[in-house]
Design a protein around this motif. Structure first.
Motif, PDB file in Angstrom:
ATOM      1  N   ALA A 182     163.322 -22.284  34.904  1.00  0.00           N
ATOM      2  CA  ALA A 182     164.178 -21.900  36.033  1.00  0.00           C
ATOM      3  C   ALA A 182     165.471 -21.275  35.531  1.00  0.00           C
ATOM      4  O   ALA A 182     165.925 -20.236  36.050  1.00  0.00           O
ATOM      5  N   ALA A 183     166.069 -21.864  34.504  1.00  0.00           N
ATOM      6  CA  ALA A 183     167.308 -21.326  33.963  1.00  0.00           C
ATOM      7  C   ALA A 183     167.092 -19.968  33.300  1.00  0.00           C
ATOM      8  O   ALA A 183     167.917 -19.066  33.405  1.00  0.00           O
ATOM      9  N   ALA A 184     165.932 -19.802  32.604  1.00  0.00           N
ATOM     10  CA  ALA A 184     165.640 -18.522  31.961  1.00  0.00           C
ATOM     11  C   ALA A 184     165.477 -17.414  32.991  1.00  0.00           C
ATOM     12  O   ALA A 184     165.969 -16.293  32.816  1.00  0.00           O
ATOM     13  N   ALA A 185     164.771 -17.733  34.089  1.00  0.00           N
ATOM     14  CA  ALA A 185     164.590 -16.730  35.138  1.00  0.00           C
ATOM     15  C   ALA A 185     165.915 -16.403  35.831  1.00  0.00           C
ATOM     16  O   ALA A 185     166.178 -15.259  36.203  1.00  0.00           O
ATOM     17  N   PHE A 186     166.766 -17.401  35.952  1.00  0.00           N
ATOM     18  CA  PHE A 186     168.036 -17.226  36.668  1.00  0.00           C
ATOM     19  C   PHE A 186     169.054 -16.462  35.828  1.00  0.00           C
ATOM     20  O   PHE A 186     169.820 -15.651  36.348  1.00  0.00           O
ATOM     21  N   THR A 187     169.044 -16.717  34.513  1.00  0.00           N
ATOM     22  CA  THR A 187     170.071 -16.132  33.651  1.00  0.00           C
ATOM     23  C   THR A 187     169.585 -14.932  32.847  1.00  0.00           C
ATOM     24  O   THR A 187     170.401 -14.151  32.356  1.00  0.00           O
ATOM     25  N   GLY A 188     168.268 -14.805  32.670  1.00  0.00           N
ATOM     26  CA  GLY A 188     167.749 -13.734  31.826  1.00  0.00           C
ATOM     27  C   GLY A 188     167.940 -13.999  30.341  1.00  0.00           C
ATOM     28  O   GLY A 188     167.896 -13.066  29.536  1.00  0.00           O
ATOM     29  N   SER A 189     168.128 -15.257  29.952  1.00  0.00           N
ATOM     30  CA  SER A 189     168.396 -15.600  28.563  1.00  0.00           C
ATOM     31  C   SER A 189     167.112 -15.641  27.742  1.00  0.00           C
ATOM     32  O   SER A 189     166.167 -16.376  28.076  1.00  0.00           O
ATOM     33  N   GLY A 190     167.068 -14.869  26.643  1.00  0.00           N
ATOM     34  CA  GLY A 190     165.929 -14.908  25.748  1.00  0.00           C
ATOM     35  C   GLY A 190     165.835 -16.226  25.018  1.00  0.00           C
ATOM     36  O   GLY A 190     164.749 -16.765  24.803  1.00  0.00           O
ATOM     37  N   SER A 191     166.982 -16.745  24.584  1.00  0.00           N
ATOM     38  CA  SER A 191     166.991 -18.036  23.902  1.00  0.00           C
ATOM     39  C   SER A 191     166.479 -19.142  24.818  1.00  0.00           C
ATOM     40  O   SER A 191     165.735 -20.030  24.395  1.00  0.00           O
ATOM     41  N   TRP A 219     173.364 -11.665  20.248  1.00  0.00           N
ATOM     42  CA  TRP A 219     173.423 -13.064  19.821  1.00  0.00           C
ATOM     43  C   TRP A 219     172.318 -13.883  20.481  1.00  0.00           C
ATOM     44  O   TRP A 219     171.698 -14.731  19.839  1.00  0.00           O
ATOM     45  N   ASP A 220     172.071 -13.612  21.764  1.00  0.00           N
ATOM     46  CA  ASP A 220     171.028 -14.358  22.477  1.00  0.00           C
ATOM     47  C   ASP A 220     169.659 -14.044  21.890  1.00  0.00           C
ATOM     48  O   ASP A 220     168.832 -14.944  21.702  1.00  0.00           O
ATOM     49  N   ALA A 221     169.411 -12.768  21.590  1.00  0.00           N
ATOM     50  CA  ALA A 221     168.137 -12.380  20.986  1.00  0.00           C
ATOM     51  C   ALA A 221     167.974 -13.011  19.606  1.00  0.00           C
ATOM     52  O   ALA A 221     166.895 -13.498  19.249  1.00  0.00           O
ATOM     53  N   CYS A 222     169.041 -13.007  18.823  1.00  0.00           N
ATOM     54  CA  CYS A 222     168.988 -13.625  17.497  1.00  0.00           C
ATOM     55  C   CYS A 222     168.744 -15.127  17.594  1.00  0.00           C
ATOM     56  O   CYS A 222     168.078 -15.725  16.741  1.00  0.00           O
TER      57      CYS A 222
END
Length: 301
Positions: free
Chosen positions: A25-34, A189-192
């Motif tokens: 849910a957080a990944a979908a909401f924020t778009g965070s790769g990590s 940074w998020d991708a790394c």
């Protein structure tokens, strides 16, 4: 692991299911790769725990003519499957996702939501690791964690502890990556962070697979147990000397093969009765010893 293994795995399964849902849910909401990499990791953990539960059930199958010593080592096979899943589903996919986001440079949204979920996950994973460490300390109170990992014959406990350590370290990496993205505004940074989580998972899964492979090939009982068994046998008045002693870990149980020179007996029946007493006393002192193969012999002088 002890008889409480299924309970510990069920607790970890319930916790990881909740964590995975929150991370997705957080990944979908924020778009965070990590965050997405961490969600994949938690999903892999859930599948792994289901495999361990199935493996424990299989390892308790009774002996059959085809498998006369039972299926105790089945848990080692399923532990190896878990290590491979942790490598490919958790690690390799996280690296792929990180490289993809490194190229796409997608912006991170609502980063504080991701940080909050990661913080909650750290607390839950720390609780799960505490439970695993408590089980480890019950059987090995004086060993360092590294020495225990190299010497343990409990493949399922090794997997659970390894997963928990990987999860906590991965969460720390993901948290730092998201925080650096917030501070710098740079999604690199998020991708790394996603790549870092993947590499970490692959390293830990490689270590687990290496240790479990050794168990599948066939390891002796733990060094402490082998020493204790040898000391027990050497202290027996019926035995003049130990010629050969082989121990073999068979799932949760141990096989012992002894070749020993016995004291002189008037007839063979008395020697057989003495050997039966030794075997019964050995199994009484070491309940995990299920099979004892005793061969009386003599040393050529």
């Amino acid at each position: 692991m002890s008889g409480e293994s299924p309970k510990a795995i069920l607790y970890a399964l319930a916790a990881n299911t909740g964590i995975a849902i929150c991370k997705y849910a957080a990944a979908a909401f924020t778009g965070s790769g990590s965050m997405f990499a961490e969600a994949i990791h938690s999903t892999a953990d859930c599948g792994n725990q289901l495999l361990l539960l199935f493996g424990l059930r299989q390892s308790r199958e009774p002996p059959t003519p085809l498998h006369p010593m039972g299926a105790g080592r089945a848990i080692n096979f399923y532990s190896l499957l878990v290590a491979l899943l942790l490598f490919f589903v958790g690690g390799a996919f996280s690296v792929y996702e990180g490289v993809h986001r490194l190229i796409a440079r997608e912006p991170l949204q609502y980063a504080y939501v991701a940080l909050a979920v990661l913080g909650i996950s750290v607390v839950l994973e720390a609780f799960s690791l505490y439970g695993a460490l408590r089980e480890i300390r019950k059987g090995s109170p004086t060993k360092s964690l590294w020495r225990w990992a190299r010497e343990t014959r409990d493949s399922d406990l090794l997997v659970v502890a390894g997963e928990d350590i990987a999860a906590l370290a991965g969460l720390a990496i993901a948290f730092a990556a998201v925080l650096l993205t917030v501070i710098t505004g740079n999604p690199v940074w998020d991708a790394c962070g996603s790549i870092g989580v993947g590499v970490l998972l692959m390293l830990i899964s490689w270590f687990i697979a290496r240790e479990v492979k050794s168990m599948i090939v066939g390891e002796s009982a733990s060094p402490e147990m082998r020493r204790d068994i040898e000391a027990f046998l050497r202290a027996r008045p019926e035995i003049r000397g130990i010629i050969s002693l082989i121990t073999l870990q068979w799932g949760k149980e141990v096989v012992v093969a002894v070749q020993a020179e016995m004291i002189d007996y008037d007839h063979s029946r008395a020697m057989v009765e003495a050997i039966n007493v030794i075997e019964a006393d050995l199994q009484a002192k070491f309940p995990v010893v299920r099979w004892v193969f005793f061969e009386p012999d003599f040393v050529k002088r």
